[in-house]
Design an enzyme around this catalytic site. Sequence first.
Site, PDB file in Angstrom:
ATOM      1  N   THR A 116     -17.056  24.265 -31.064  1.00 54.22           N
ATOM      2  CA  THR A 116     -15.842  24.880 -31.590  1.00 54.22           C
ATOM      3  C   THR A 116     -15.846  24.958 -33.104  1.00 54.22           C
ATOM      4  O   THR A 116     -15.317  25.908 -33.694  1.00 54.22           O
ATOM      5  CB  THR A 116     -14.609  24.098 -31.112  1.00 54.22           C
ATOM      6  OG1 THR A 116     -14.530  24.179 -29.685  1.00 54.22           O
ATOM      7  CG2 THR A 116     -13.327  24.650 -31.708  1.00 54.22           C
ATOM      8  N   SER A 142     -20.855  22.712 -26.184  1.00 55.93           N
ATOM      9  CA  SER A 142     -21.472  21.413 -25.904  1.00 55.93           C
ATOM     10  C   SER A 142     -21.703  21.164 -24.419  1.00 55.93           C
ATOM     11  O   SER A 142     -22.484  20.279 -24.051  1.00 55.93           O
ATOM     12  CB  SER A 142     -20.637  20.282 -26.499  1.00 55.93           C
ATOM     13  OG  SER A 142     -19.364  20.196 -25.908  1.00 55.93           O
ATOM     14  N   THR A 167     -16.817  19.428 -29.050  1.00 57.89           N
ATOM     15  CA  THR A 167     -16.128  18.181 -28.718  1.00 57.89           C
ATOM     16  C   THR A 167     -16.178  17.817 -27.233  1.00 57.89           C
ATOM     17  O   THR A 167     -15.983  16.657 -26.876  1.00 57.89           O
ATOM     18  CB  THR A 167     -14.648  18.249 -29.149  1.00 57.89           C
ATOM     19  OG1 THR A 167     -14.010  19.336 -28.477  1.00 57.89           O
ATOM     20  CG2 THR A 167     -14.535  18.419 -30.652  1.00 57.89           C
ATOM     21  N   ASP A 168     -16.443  18.799 -26.353  1.00 57.59           N
ATOM     22  CA  ASP A 168     -16.362  18.510 -24.916  1.00 57.59           C
ATOM     23  C   ASP A 168     -17.347  17.430 -24.482  1.00 57.59           C
ATOM     24  O   ASP A 168     -17.031  16.616 -23.608  1.00 57.59           O
ATOM     25  CB  ASP A 168     -16.602  19.790 -24.103  1.00 57.59           C
ATOM     26  CG  ASP A 168     -15.408  20.721 -24.144  1.00 57.59           C
ATOM     27  OD1 ASP A 168     -14.364  20.332 -24.695  1.00 57.59           O
ATOM     28  OD2 ASP A 168     -15.513  21.861 -23.628  1.00 57.59           O
TER      29      ASP A 168
END
Length: 364
Positions: A52, A99, A132-133
């Site tokens: 992101t 990710s 971030t996932d």
Amino acid sequence: MVSTKFLAIAFVASIALGSPVPIPATFHLSVREDRPFNASLPNVTIFATGGTIAGSASSSDQTTGYQAGALGVEILIDAVPQLWNVSNVRGVQVANVGSESITPDILLNLTQQVQRELDSPYCQGVVITHGTDTLEESSFFLDLTIRSEKPVVFVGAMRPATAISADGPINLLEAVTLAGDPNAKGRGTMIVLNDRIANAYYTTKSNANSLDTFRAFEQGFLGFFINIKPIFYYAPALPLGKPYFDVMDTTSLPEVDIIFGHQALNPTLASAAVASGAKGLVLAGMGAGGWTDAGQEVIDEVIKTSGTAVVYSRRSMDGYVEPQGTISYGGGFLNPQKSRIMLQLALGAGYENAQLRTLFELDG
């Protein structure tokens, strides 16, 4: 070749206008010769993997459904000129994906490049930009596979670069500042988002949408930022029993799958995973690692017939899972996704029963 300065201007303009940044098909990264070098500042290398923080959306109010990994590392650097006030930065594009698409091959390549960079006397610290996932998995992986006192900092964003009040630029500036700070040495791999400094070993993504998502509920934060300056709560310390795995010559890792526990779960999922090639299983159990009776019968069978390593973890946000008999392992404080990384590295290193037990089950 397209100028990176031009693309940076387009990127900044897109934040105001809410339009996605067009990336020319011929664009490729190159070393910028017009950047200043300040011998009094630390040298920090940024390894970019996408996510992101490098994302682009069709409008400035769009914070979901955007394209992750749309911008290259040089554009991210050019968009934050304040970086040159705190360090001499260099960008390396390792990948440019969401990710969820990070693979063991990418992780091994990233680790090996980061370790070589940290081994250089000219590098004072490293930053990794990441979606971030699954940031908690990649940062945990590097926390177990990097051997250096120098700071290693993962950073991401919860809003794409084109969003109003995008959090990526300030997160990146704080991460680079932290990576060049002598007080950040000896703390293992760290995570920076939303003015927080967290340890990669225990920190997890706790909310799918909010900025203040990365937390270690029981273990807490290492510090925070005030006016971009990192402030630590404690002296450098590492998690109890944290192992190290040397993967500098590793080219692949064994498959380890996670099975989610729930009422009336399908017991055959475990045997199907083993049949498809899994060398280890992590069970996201109910409560403190609970599993159904029918499911347990299948787990016992795959351990007996295939020698499959099985770690019991928990589906709840936090907690401790105790040892599970003599042929399987309690995940301790590690959640399922971190237990998977630990088991994957351990099996790849040839760990057997006694060694595996010491990784997960802490008794003091």
